[in-house]
Design an enzyme around this catalytic site. Structure first.
Site, PDB file in Angstrom:
ATOM      1  N   HIS A   1       0.822  -1.219   0.000  1.00  0.00           N
ATOM      2  CA  HIS A   1       0.000   0.000   0.000  1.00  0.00           C
ATOM      3  C   HIS A   1       0.855   1.269   0.000  1.00  0.00           C
ATOM      4  O   HIS A   1       2.041   1.257   0.326  1.00  0.00           O
ATOM      5  CB  HIS A   1      -0.920   0.010   1.223  1.00  0.00           C
ATOM      6  N   GLU A  30      -1.662  -6.883   7.526  1.00  0.00           N
ATOM      7  CA  GLU A  30      -0.352  -6.741   8.143  1.00  0.00           C
ATOM      8  C   GLU A  30      -0.301  -7.525   9.454  1.00  0.00           C
ATOM      9  O   GLU A  30      -1.337  -7.942   9.991  1.00  0.00           O
ATOM     10  CB  GLU A  30      -0.071  -5.258   8.397  1.00  0.00           C
TER      11      GLU A  30
END
Length: 212
Positions: free
Chosen positions: A11, A84
């Site tokens: 990202h 994550e």
């Protein structure tokens, strides 16, 4: 059916990235720089002719994926296994703050040990297992010979890549950083069926110029 190429895309930048805070699974959005990074990277990734676009379900990855979706017409498919590492009570803290409250764990982490990110968080090996499991399933269901772009996170991407390649856990750190909006490219070996790294931490020049 099996994809021939996987693209693991991190990202874009967030304010917590720039301030050095442990982000984990906190749902932090992209900042203005991150939005521009995603658009710049999407223009390059759109040329790969991807058949599918997958993403972690957190806001920063969904925003990043959306940029490629706009460029290609692909609808991002969400999978929470691509998130994550969960950092538990370390969420929002900086390194020196963690060193103050959990000095032994912080020291072990700095030595490269497979440390649980706080008592309620995950280890890197756990992250690698769940991300690699998602990648295996994503690749297997894709059209034969296709390219799939998977939007994920920095540590999750590196750990998942390492496990997908069936490498020993300790080698995950030998893959350099996956920077904001950079990507890694993996090709499937047709005869052996295993994955090989073709490129790592790739960014268009415009994205390079915005990385601090």
């Amino acid at each position: 059916m099996t994809a021939d190429r996987l693209v693991l895309w991190r990202h874009g930048q967030t304010d917590w990235n720039t301030s050095g805070r442990f982000q984990g699974q906190a749902d932090i959005p992209l900042n203005a720089t991150g939005v521009e990074q995603a658009r710049d990277a999407a223009r390059v990734l759109a040329t790969l002719g991807a058949a599918q676009l997958w993403s972690s379900d957190l806001t920063r990855t969904r925003q990043t994926s959306a940029a490629l979706g706009e460029a290609t017409g692909l609808e991002p498919r969400l999978d929470e296994r691509l998130r994550e590492v969960h950092v538990g009570t370390w969420e929002g803290l900086r390194g020196p703050e963690i060193a103050e409250v959990e000095p032994e764990a912080w020291a072990a982490l700095r030595r490269g040990e497979d440390v649980r990110r706080s008592a309620t968080g995950e280890t890197v090996s756990e992250v690698g297992e769940r991300v690699a499991g998602a990648l295996v399933e994503i690749a297997a269901q894709a059209p034969e010979g296709s390219t799939v772009v998977v939007t994920t996170h920095g540590l999750a991407g590196r750990a998942g890549l390492c496990r997908l390649l069936d490498l020993p856990f300790g080698l995950w750190r030998t893959f350099g950083s996956l920077d904001n909006c950079a990507w890694s490219v993996l090709h499937r070996h047709h005869a052996g069926g295993y994955w090989r790294v073709a490129e790592h931490n790739v960014r268009p020049l415009s994205v390079r110029q915005t990385i601090s």
